[in-house]
Motif scaffolding. Structure first.
Motif, PDB file in Angstrom:
ATOM      1  N   LEU A 153       0.877  -1.017   0.000  1.00 51.84           N
ATOM      2  CA  LEU A 153       0.114   0.077  -0.073  1.00 51.84           C
ATOM      3  C   LEU A 153       0.752   1.433   0.016  1.00 51.84           C
ATOM      4  O   LEU A 153       0.649   2.147  -0.795  1.00 51.84           O
ATOM      5  N   ARG A 201       2.215   1.753  -3.566  1.00 52.22           N
ATOM      6  CA  ARG A 201       1.256   2.099  -4.526  1.00 52.22           C
ATOM      7  C   ARG A 201       1.243   3.732  -4.169  1.00 52.22           C
ATOM      8  O   ARG A 201       1.225   4.377  -5.059  1.00 52.22           O
ATOM      9  N   ARG A 202       1.053   4.267  -2.975  1.00 51.14           N
ATOM     10  CA  ARG A 202       0.529   5.433  -2.857  1.00 51.14           C
ATOM     11  C   ARG A 202       1.792   6.313  -3.273  1.00 51.14           C
ATOM     12  O   ARG A 202       1.711   7.309  -3.797  1.00 51.14           O
ATOM     13  N   ARG A 203       3.097   5.971  -2.876  1.00 47.77           N
ATOM     14  CA  ARG A 203       4.322   6.777  -3.346  1.00 47.77           C
ATOM     15  C   ARG A 203       4.240   6.779  -4.764  1.00 47.77           C
ATOM     16  O   ARG A 203       4.404   7.807  -5.286  1.00 47.77           O
ATOM     17  N   ASP A 248       1.611   9.305  -5.928  1.00 45.17           N
ATOM     18  CA  ASP A 248       1.972  10.558  -5.712  1.00 45.17           C
ATOM     19  C   ASP A 248       3.071  11.076  -6.634  1.00 45.17           C
ATOM     20  O   ASP A 248       3.192  12.368  -7.014  1.00 45.17           O
ATOM     21  N   PHE A 259      -4.919  14.474   0.692  1.00 45.86           N
ATOM     22  CA  PHE A 259      -4.755  13.020   0.175  1.00 45.86           C
ATOM     23  C   PHE A 259      -3.839  12.391   1.097  1.00 45.86           C
ATOM     24  O   PHE A 259      -3.990  10.981   1.134  1.00 45.86           O
ATOM     25  N   ASP A 260      -2.889  12.880   1.688  1.00 42.00           N
ATOM     26  CA  ASP A 260      -1.742  12.161   2.314  1.00 42.00           C
ATOM     27  C   ASP A 260      -2.690  11.709   3.791  1.00 42.00           C
ATOM     28  O   ASP A 260      -2.321  10.747   4.426  1.00 42.00           O
ATOM     29  N   PRO A 287      -5.963   8.643   2.992  1.00 36.64           N
ATOM     30  CA  PRO A 287      -5.846   7.960   2.100  1.00 36.64           C
ATOM     31  C   PRO A 287      -6.812   7.159   1.206  1.00 36.64           C
ATOM     32  O   PRO A 287      -7.789   6.799   1.934  1.00 36.64           O
ATOM     33  N   ARG A 288      -6.663   7.181  -0.005  1.00 42.26           N
ATOM     34  CA  ARG A 288      -7.724   6.338  -0.727  1.00 42.26           C
ATOM     35  C   ARG A 288      -8.210   5.352  -0.307  1.00 42.26           C
ATOM     36  O   ARG A 288      -9.453   4.965  -0.437  1.00 42.26           O
ATOM     37  N   HIS A 289      -7.472   4.378  -0.127  1.00 42.63           N
ATOM     38  CA  HIS A 289      -7.542   2.931   0.244  1.00 42.63           C
ATOM     39  C   HIS A 289      -8.446   2.901   1.439  1.00 42.63           C
ATOM     40  O   HIS A 289      -9.318   2.100   1.586  1.00 42.63           O
ATOM     41  N   TYR A 307      -4.960   2.059  -6.516  1.00 43.15           N
ATOM     42  CA  TYR A 307      -4.038   2.883  -6.915  1.00 43.15           C
ATOM     43  C   TYR A 307      -3.326   2.713  -8.393  1.00 43.15           C
ATOM     44  O   TYR A 307      -2.161   2.790  -8.570  1.00 43.15           O
TER      45      TYR A 307
END
Length: 386
Positions: free
Chosen positions: A5, A8-10, A13, A33-34, A37-39, A71
């Motif tokens: 996770l 994928r976030r990195r 971004d 967003f930080d 988190p979307r998830h 993501y």
């Protein structure tokens, strides 16, 4: 061991940063967003296109694929609900969310109305911005989605009033609002949205298949006007069927039928594949028509249909010349050429130089200038009460 996770976030971004998708004038969006988190707002079941239809991807059974869908990239929505084989709700693409929040111009302390709660993520991002002194109300037509979104928001410690109702009616009980944002597309804007936005307030909404617009409510509260801000397309309201041309393919519409008309094309059709401003103009002039293009060694080819019974194909031959074949009650390539010529005659105006004017009795998109530019009226009568 790398956390999938986190990785994928990195990657997302970085992709957003590289393409300039993080709004420079609204750095709070990236911060939100930080923080949220979307998830954390994605349901445990997502849906993946396997080439023939949508198949479920459950977090417990396929965690890696689930993370990849959440993501996938700046322009990729995650499908969260499928009805009759067609996506009916999604976690919107990150770049689109960022752009629309930038368009909304929301500030701390604002009262915001969102239409279409979905997973609750967009409402959470807005709530992060308005802070404790502001208020976010979100309307969702589906009781199941509303309940699930409210639960996620509570788990995230975010205060949003989620209510079940018809988004087209807004939420008069807590009006007026400083900002109103719709997360689903409309063919014309319900007057309730404008009526419930304070004079000088902003309304952001996706319009048909064209993209999203941001308008400001006039001081006299009798009209709203603003510009096109983005090209992304959204799902329609739940009680509005998806446009036929977006549901059926060219192959399905043609159904093997021979053409009723054949002729040579006396223009270079390359712009159909390369000129996004032309494609925008054609979408605006012929909103129910879909165009698909591709290239081969001879040049550009195009497939055109209206989702019901009319179709056209344009092919480039070895000599560089193009020909068209058309079938059905409408001559779609003829109509396309007429719209193309009109756009050229009016200066080939960029897609970004279009805006929309909304009143109780008339709504239209305009080119270049709201008073003197060419107008495209939105379909259907506009009621003073949605």
């Amino acid at each position: 061991m790398t956390d999938p996770l986190a990785e994928r976030r990195r990657i997302l971004d970085e992709a957003m940063r590289t393409r300039g998708a993080w709004p420079q004038d609204a750095p709070w969006v990236r911060d939100a967003f930080d923080a949220l988190p979307r998830h954390a707002f994605a349901p445990d079941r997502l849906w993946d296109w396997d080439g023939t239809g949508y198949v479920p991807v459950d977090r417990g059974a396929a965690p890696t694929r689930w993370v990849e869908l959440v993501y996938a990239g700046p322009d990729n929505a995650a499908v969260t609900e499928v009805t009759d084989g067609i996506p009916s709700s999604s976690l919107s693409a990150p770049a689109v969310v960022a752009t629309m929040l930038d368009s909304l111009d929301v500030e701390p302390g604002h009262r915001v109305l969102e239409l279409g709660t979905g997973t609750g993520w967009n409402a959470a991002l807005i709530a992060h911005r308005v802070g404790a002194s502001g208020r976010v109300t979100s309307v969702e037509a589906s009781p199941e989605l509303a309940d699930a979104a409210a639960g996620r928001l509570e788990c995230a410690g975010v205060r949003v009033d989620v209510v079940v109702g018809d988004g087209n009616l807004g939420r008069p009980a807590t009006a007026p609002y400083d900002r109103v944002i719709a997360a689903y597309a409309v063919d014309r804007v319900p007057w309730a949205w404008i009526d419930q936005t304070a004079p000088g307030g902003d309304l952001v909404f996706p319009l048909g298949r064209m993209g999203h617009f941001a308008v400001t409510i006039a001081d006299d509260h009798r009209s709203a006007r603003g510009w096109m801000h983005g090209l992304a397309q959204f799902m329609n309201a739940r009680d509005t069927p998806a446009p036929a041309a977006t549901v059926r393919s060219y192959t399905q519409v043609r159904a093997g039928r021979p053409p009723d008309d054949k002729r040579a094309v006396d223009r270079d059709i390359t712009p159909l594949h390369t000129d996004v401003n032309l494609l925008w103009a054609l979408r605006m002039a012929l909103p129910d028509v879909v165009y698909t293009t591709d290239t081969d060694r001879d040049g550009v080819n195009a497939w055109i249909h209206d989702g019901t019974s009319s179709w056209a194909v344009v092919t480039t031959g070895p000599d560089g010349g193009a020909r068209t074949e058309q079938g059905g009650p409408r001559r779609l390539f003829d109509a396309l050429e007429t719209a193309w010529d009109a756009w050229t005659a009016h200066g080939g105006i960029s897609r970004w130089d279009h805006g929309v004017t909304l009143t109780e009795h008339e709504q239209y998109v305009w080119e270049g200038d709201p008073d003197t530019g060419r107008r495209f009226h939105l379909p259907g009568p506009v009621s003073a009460h949605a």
